[in-house]
Design a protein around this motif. Structure first.
Motif, PDB file in Angstrom:
ATOM      1  N   ILE A 174     -49.439  21.727  23.570  1.00  0.00           N
ATOM      2  CA  ILE A 174     -49.067  20.581  23.382  1.00  0.00           C
ATOM      3  C   ILE A 174     -47.871  20.482  22.267  1.00  0.00           C
ATOM      4  N   ARG A 175     -46.844  20.030  22.393  1.00  0.00           N
ATOM      5  CA  ARG A 175     -45.694  20.001  21.549  1.00  0.00           C
ATOM      6  C   ARG A 175     -46.081  18.968  20.348  1.00  0.00           C
ATOM      7  N   ASP A 176     -45.804  19.329  19.027  1.00  0.00           N
ATOM      8  CA  ASP A 176     -45.934  18.291  18.121  1.00  0.00           C
ATOM      9  C   ASP A 176     -44.851  17.548  17.996  1.00  0.00           C
ATOM     10  N   GLU A 177     -44.614  16.400  18.707  1.00  0.00           N
ATOM     11  CA  GLU A 177     -43.402  15.524  19.079  1.00  0.00           C
ATOM     12  C   GLU A 177     -43.109  14.771  17.608  1.00  0.00           C
ATOM     13  N   HIS A 178     -44.005  14.310  16.920  1.00  0.00           N
ATOM     14  CA  HIS A 178     -43.744  13.666  15.790  1.00  0.00           C
ATOM     15  C   HIS A 178     -43.703  14.324  14.464  1.00  0.00           C
ATOM     16  N   GLY A 179     -43.867  15.582  14.377  1.00  0.00           N
ATOM     17  CA  GLY A 179     -43.972  16.400  13.425  1.00  0.00           C
ATOM     18  C   GLY A 179     -42.910  17.616  13.327  1.00  0.00           C
ATOM     19  N   SER A 180     -43.498  18.942  13.518  1.00  0.00           N
ATOM     20  CA  SER A 180     -42.806  19.969  13.318  1.00  0.00           C
ATOM     21  C   SER A 180     -41.852  20.397  14.519  1.00  0.00           C
ATOM     22  N   GLY A 181     -42.213  19.591  15.879  1.00  0.00           N
ATOM     23  CA  GLY A 181     -41.369  19.952  17.083  1.00  0.00           C
ATOM     24  C   GLY A 181     -41.918  21.038  17.828  1.00  0.00           C
ATOM     25  N   GLN A 182     -43.108  21.914  17.031  1.00  0.00           N
ATOM     26  CA  GLN A 182     -43.472  23.196  17.428  1.00  0.00           C
ATOM     27  C   GLN A 182     -44.133  22.932  18.752  1.00  0.00           C
ATOM     28  N   MET A 183     -44.338  23.958  19.620  1.00  0.00           N
ATOM     29  CA  MET A 183     -44.993  23.944  20.742  1.00  0.00           C
ATOM     30  C   MET A 183     -46.252  24.654  20.163  1.00  0.00           C
TER      31      MET A 183
END
Length: 144
Positions: free
Chosen positions: A82-91
Motif C-alpha cells: 500500500i502506498r502511504d499517499e498522505h505521508g511519506s509517499g513510500q510504497m
C-alpha cells in the motif's frame, strides 16, 4: 517507523511494516513519538520503517523489528503493498507474523509504547490511513 532518509524519490522509496498478532487475536501497535519531523507523529501504527539503500523489504522488516523493539519472529509472511499517499509517499510492504510475548518487556527504542489491542479497540485510535487500510485488509482475510 523511521522516516525515509534515502535519496530515492517518493515514487520509488520503499518501506516495510509488520502486523503482529498474538493467539488472542490482538494486534501489536506502536504509539509513535509526537515530535516534529517524524512521519505520522503521535499516531498508533505497526512496527516498521524505510528501506536502506539496496535493501529489500524482507530484510528491512527484520531489521526494523529488531531496532525498534528488539523483536524477532519466525513466521513473517509477505501480504501486500500500500502506498502511504498522505505521508511519506513510500510504497509500503505489509508483512504478518505471530508473537505471544509480553510487549511491555520489549526494549522499545523508538516511540512512546507498544500495546496489544483487540481489533474492535482500533476504531478509537488515531492510525495513519494506509496502516488502517492494511490492518483492515489483513483482518478481512484472517481466519476467525
Amino acid at each position: 517507523m523511521r522516516q525515509d532518509t534515502t535519496a530515492e524519490s517518493p515514487a520509488t522509496a520503499r518501506g516495510a511494516v509488520a502486523i503482529i498478532a498474538n493467539r488472542r487475536g490482538e494486534l501489536l501497535l506502536h504509539l509513535r513519538d509526537d515530535l516534529p519531523g517524524i512521519a505520522w507523529a503521535g499516531h498508533w501504527s505497526v512496527l516498521g520503517g524505510g528501506c536502506d539503500p539496496g535493501e529489500d523489504t524482507a530484510t528491512t522488516i527484520v531489521r526494523e523489528l529488531d531496532e525498534e523493539a528488539g523483536l524477532a519472529v519466525d513466521d513473517l509472511t509477505e501480504l501486500f503493498e500500500i502506498r502511504d499517499e498522505h505521508g511519506s509517499g513510500q510504497m509500503i510492504t505489509f508483512f504478518a507474523a505471530s508473537w505471544d510475548g509480553d510487549e511491555t518487556a520489549l526494549p522499545l527504542a523508538e516511540g512512546v509504547k507498544l500495546q496489544f489491542l483487540a481489533p474492535e479497540d482500533l476504531e478509537i485510535r488515531t492510525i495513519p490511513p494506509f496502516i488502517r487500510d492494511g490492518i483492515n485488509r489483513y483482518l478481512a482475510t484472517r481466519p476467525s
